[in-house]
Design a protein around this motif. Structure first.
Motif, mmCIF file in Angstrom:
data_model
loop_
_atom_site.group_PDB
_atom_site.id
_atom_site.type_symbol
_atom_site.label_atom_id
_atom_site.label_comp_id
_atom_site.label_asym_id
_atom_site.label_seq_id
_atom_site.Cartn_x
_atom_site.Cartn_y
_atom_site.Cartn_z
ATOM 1 N N SER A 241 26.809 -3.933 17.637
ATOM 2 C CA SER A 241 25.460 -3.564 17.218
ATOM 3 C C SER A 241 25.311 -3.554 15.698
ATOM 4 O O SER A 241 24.215 -3.765 15.175
ATOM 5 N N LEU A 242 26.407 -3.347 14.976
ATOM 6 C CA LEU A 242 26.353 -3.259 13.516
ATOM 7 C C LEU A 242 26.700 -4.577 12.816
ATOM 8 O O LEU A 242 26.133 -4.895 11.772
ATOM 9 N N PHE A 243 27.637 -5.341 13.389
ATOM 10 C CA PHE A 243 28.177 -6.506 12.671
ATOM 11 C C PHE A 243 28.104 -7.798 13.476
ATOM 12 O O PHE A 243 28.879 -8.716 13.218
ATOM 13 N N LEU A 244 27.193 -7.899 14.427
ATOM 14 C CA LEU A 244 27.157 -9.102 15.256
ATOM 15 C C LEU A 244 26.887 -10.356 14.426
ATOM 16 O O LEU A 244 27.552 -11.377 14.590
ATOM 17 N N ARG A 245 25.910 -10.297 13.529
ATOM 18 C CA ARG A 245 25.584 -11.467 12.698
ATOM 19 C C ARG A 245 26.782 -11.893 11.870
ATOM 20 O O ARG A 245 27.111 -13.079 11.786
ATOM 21 N N GLU A 246 27.460 -10.917 11.260
ATOM 22 C CA GLU A 246 28.636 -11.226 10.441
ATOM 23 C C GLU A 246 29.764 -11.811 11.295
ATOM 24 O O GLU A 246 30.453 -12.745 10.870
ATOM 25 N N MET A 247 29.947 -11.269 12.502
ATOM 26 C CA MET A 247 30.983 -11.786 13.398
ATOM 27 C C MET A 247 30.716 -13.240 13.769
ATOM 28 O O MET A 247 31.638 -14.068 13.799
ATOM 29 N N ILE A 248 29.447 -13.564 14.034
ATOM 30 C CA ILE A 248 29.100 -14.940 14.402
ATOM 31 C C ILE A 248 29.353 -15.886 13.235
ATOM 32 O O ILE A 248 29.927 -16.969 13.409
ATOM 33 N N TYR A 249 28.943 -15.498 12.031
ATOM 34 C CA TYR A 249 29.149 -16.343 10.859
ATOM 35 C C TYR A 249 30.637 -16.600 10.614
ATOM 36 O O TYR A 249 31.051 -17.729 10.358
ATOM 37 N N VAL A 250 31.434 -15.535 10.676
ATOM 38 C CA VAL A 250 32.870 -15.666 10.415
ATOM 39 C C VAL A 250 33.542 -16.486 11.511
ATOM 40 O O VAL A 250 34.432 -17.298 11.236
ATOM 41 N N ALA A 251 33.120 -16.304 12.756
ATOM 42 C CA ALA A 251 33.737 -17.018 13.868
ATOM 43 C C ALA A 251 33.504 -18.517 13.786
ATOM 44 O O ALA A 251 34.406 -19.311 14.078
ATOM 45 N N PHE A 252 32.313 -18.931 13.356
ATOM 46 C CA PHE A 252 31.982 -20.348 13.368
ATOM 47 C C PHE A 252 32.190 -21.039 12.024
ATOM 48 O O PHE A 252 32.554 -22.215 11.981
ATOM 49 N N ASP A 253 31.974 -20.347 10.925
ATOM 50 C CA ASP A 253 32.112 -20.987 9.611
ATOM 51 C C ASP A 253 32.320 -19.908 8.550
ATOM 52 O O ASP A 253 31.358 -19.423 7.943
ATOM 53 N N ASN A 254 33.585 -19.543 8.316
ATOM 54 C CA ASN A 254 33.837 -18.472 7.346
ATOM 55 C C ASN A 254 33.582 -18.907 5.911
ATOM 56 O O ASN A 254 33.331 -18.073 5.045
ATOM 57 N N SER A 255 33.632 -20.219 5.656
ATOM 58 C CA SER A 255 33.318 -20.694 4.305
ATOM 59 C C SER A 255 31.845 -20.442 3.981
ATOM 60 O O SER A 255 31.500 -19.995 2.876
ATOM 61 N N PHE A 256 30.984 -20.727 4.950
ATOM 62 C CA PHE A 256 29.564 -20.442 4.752
ATOM 63 C C PHE A 256 29.327 -18.939 4.642
ATOM 64 O O PHE A 256 28.490 -18.485 3.857
ATOM 65 N N ALA B 128 36.491 -5.213 31.187
ATOM 66 C CA ALA B 128 35.623 -6.392 31.108
ATOM 67 C C ALA B 128 34.733 -6.329 29.880
ATOM 68 O O ALA B 128 34.483 -7.358 29.230
ATOM 69 N N ILE B 129 34.257 -5.138 29.528
ATOM 70 C CA ILE B 129 33.434 -4.986 28.323
ATOM 71 C C ILE B 129 34.243 -5.318 27.077
ATOM 72 O O ILE B 129 33.815 -6.098 26.216
ATOM 73 N N ALA B 130 35.447 -4.727 26.986
ATOM 74 C CA ALA B 130 36.291 -4.955 25.803
ATOM 75 C C ALA B 130 36.711 -6.418 25.698
ATOM 76 O O ALA B 130 36.598 -7.037 24.633
ATOM 77 N N CYS B 131 37.187 -6.991 26.804
ATOM 78 C CA CYS B 131 37.646 -8.379 26.778
ATOM 79 C C CYS B 131 36.485 -9.352 26.609
ATOM 80 O O CYS B 131 36.652 -10.423 26.016
ATOM 81 N N GLY B 132 35.302 -8.990 27.115
ATOM 82 C CA GLY B 132 34.146 -9.858 26.941
ATOM 83 C C GLY B 132 33.739 -9.976 25.489
ATOM 84 O O GLY B 132 33.443 -11.068 24.996
ATOM 85 N N ILE B 133 33.742 -8.848 24.781
ATOM 86 C CA ILE B 133 33.364 -8.855 23.361
ATOM 87 C C ILE B 133 34.428 -9.544 22.518
ATOM 88 O O ILE B 133 34.146 -10.469 21.750
ATOM 89 N N VAL B 134 35.666 -9.088 22.670
ATOM 90 C CA VAL B 134 36.755 -9.637 21.860
ATOM 91 C C VAL B 134 37.035 -11.091 22.230
ATOM 92 O O VAL B 134 37.262 -11.941 21.364
ATOM 93 N N GLY B 135 37.011 -11.387 23.529
ATOM 94 C CA GLY B 135 37.317 -12.743 23.976
ATOM 95 C C GLY B 135 36.320 -13.772 23.484
ATOM 96 O O GLY B 135 36.687 -14.915 23.197
ATOM 97 N N THR B 136 35.054 -13.390 23.360
ATOM 98 C CA THR B 136 34.052 -14.326 22.848
ATOM 99 C C THR B 136 34.360 -14.694 21.399
ATOM 100 O O THR B 136 34.234 -15.860 21.002
ATOM 101 N N TYR B 137 34.757 -13.717 20.610
ATOM 102 C CA TYR B 137 35.158 -13.995 19.223
ATOM 103 C C TYR B 137 36.409 -14.868 19.202
ATOM 104 O O TYR B 137 36.515 -15.808 18.392
ATOM 105 N N VAL B 138 37.360 -14.575 20.095
ATOM 106 C CA VAL B 138 38.603 -15.353 20.163
ATOM 107 C C VAL B 138 38.315 -16.811 20.477
ATOM 108 O O VAL B 138 38.841 -17.726 19.819
ATOM 109 N N VAL B 139 37.471 -17.054 21.468
ATOM 110 C CA VAL B 139 37.161 -18.435 21.863
ATOM 111 C C VAL B 139 36.346 -19.143 20.786
ATOM 112 O O VAL B 139 36.609 -20.303 20.457
ATOM 113 N N ALA B 140 35.374 -18.448 20.203
ATOM 114 C CA ALA B 140 34.527 -19.061 19.183
ATOM 115 C C ALA B 140 35.327 -19.436 17.943
ATOM 116 O O ALA B 140 35.103 -20.489 17.342
#
Length: 268
Positions: free
Chosen positions: A146-161, A20-32
Motif C-alpha cells: 500500500s505504501l511502495f507499490l509504485r516504487e516496487m513496480i519501477y524497480v522490478a521492471f527498470d531500476n535504471s529508470f 498465499a498472501i505472502a508468496c503472492g506479493i513477494v513472488g510477483t516481485y520475484v518473477v517480474a
C-alpha cells in the motif's frame, strides 16, 4: 466436511491463506525482476540454518531465517558491489547452504526430528505460533504494498529508470530481498525446501497467462495459490499422500492446463 471440525485442518487452511498472501506479493516481485534463481538459492541456503539449529539444539526455523536473510543480502551486496556475477554468487550460496546443512545434521547426536517436514513440507503440522508469525508477515507485506507499490513496480521492471526518478532503488532492492528471505523461511512448513520455489512462481505464471498488469498478477496469484492449497489439502487427505507435493502438482497441472487451453483456443 468433517475435516473442518479438526483444529489442525483449520490451522492448515488459515496458514495456507496467509502463506498465499505472502508468496503472492513477494513472488510477483520475484518473477517480474527475474529473481527466480535467487529465490531457489535462498531456499536451499536455509537448509544450512536448519542443520545448525538441530546441531545447537535451538529453534531451527530461527537459524534458517538468519541464514536466509544473510544469504539474500549477501548475494545482493556481492553482485552489486564486488563485480561478481549474480548467478555465480547464487550458486555459491546454494551449494554452501546445502553442504553445511548436511554436515550439521550428520554431526547432530541422535535423530533430527521432523526433518522431512522441512524438506518436503507438511502444512497439517503447522502450529499456532507459525500462524502468528506468517500473519505478521502478511500484514507487513500488505502495508508495504500500500505504501511502495509504485516504487516496487519501477524497480522490478527498470531500476535504471527508477534511479532517474529519484526513487530509493537500493533501499527497495535490499528491503525486498529481506522479505523474500523471510517469506521463504516462514513458508517452508507448507511445501518444504525442495518445492518452495514453485509456490513463488507458478501462481504468478498462471495469472500472467491472462494479464500483464503487476497489480492484477499479484492479487490473482494470491487467489490461485490459496485455491491450489485448499484443493491440494483435501485431495492429499483422501488419497493419503504428502500435502506439500500435491499442492505443487495442482499448480503445475493448472499452469499447463491453462497454457494448453489458451493455445488451443488461439488456433480456432
Amino acid at each position: 466436511m468433517e475435516l473442518l471440525g479438526y483444529d489442525f485442518f483449520q490451522n492448515a487452511l488459515l496458514g495456507s491463506l496467509l502463506t498465499a498472501i505472502a508468496c503472492g506479493i513477494v513472488g510477483t516481485y520475484v518473477v517480474a525482476r527475474r529473481l527466480v534463481f535467487i529465490s531457489g538459492g535462498i531456499t536451499h541456503a536455509s537448509f544450512g540454518g536448519l542443520g545448525l539449529g538441530f546441531f545447537l539444539g535451538t529453534n531451527p526455523v530461527l537459524m534458517a531465517l538468519i541464514f536466509s536473510v544473510l544469504s539474500a543480502l549477501g548475494v545482493e551486496w556481492v553482485s552489486k558491489t564486488q563485480n561478481v556475477r549474480e548467478d555465480s554468487a547464487i550458486a555459491a550460496v546454494w551449494s554452501l547452504g546445502m553442504a553445511l546443512g548436511v554436515l550439521f545434521i550428520f554431526l547432530t547426536p541422535g535423530y533430527s526430528p521432523n526433518l522431512s517436514a522441512y524438506l518436503f513440507g507438511n502444512i497439517l503440522t503447522i502450529s499456532t505460533a507459525d500462524i502468528i508469525w506468517i500473519a505478521i508477515l502478511a500484514v507487513v507485506l500488505l502495508l508495504l504494498v500500500s505504501l511502495f507499490l509504485r516504487e516496487m513496480i519501477y524497480v522490478a521492471f527498470d531500476n535504471s529508470f527508477a534511479k532517474t526518478q529519484g526513487l530509493p532503488v537500493k533501499f527497495i532492492e535490499y528491503m525486498m530481498m529481506f522479505f523474500i528471505a523471510v517469506t521463504i523461511v516462514l513458508s517452508i512448513r507448507l511445501v518444504g525446501i525442495m518445492l518452495l520455489m514453485s509456490l513463488l512462481t507458478l501462481p504468478q505464471m498462471v495469472a500472467n497467462q491472462f494479464t500483464s498488469d503487476f497489480r492484477k498478477i499479484m492479487y490473482s496469484s494470491i487467489v490461485i495459490g490459496f485455491l491450489a492449497c485448499v484443493i491440494g489439502l483435501f485431495l492429499s487427505y483422501y488419497i493419503n499422500i504428502p500435502s506439500g507435493a500435491f499442492i505443487i502438482l495442482v499448480l503445475t497441472v493448472l499452469f499447463f492446463g491453462v497454457k494448453g487451453v489458451l493455445a488451443f483456443t488461439s488456433r480456432q
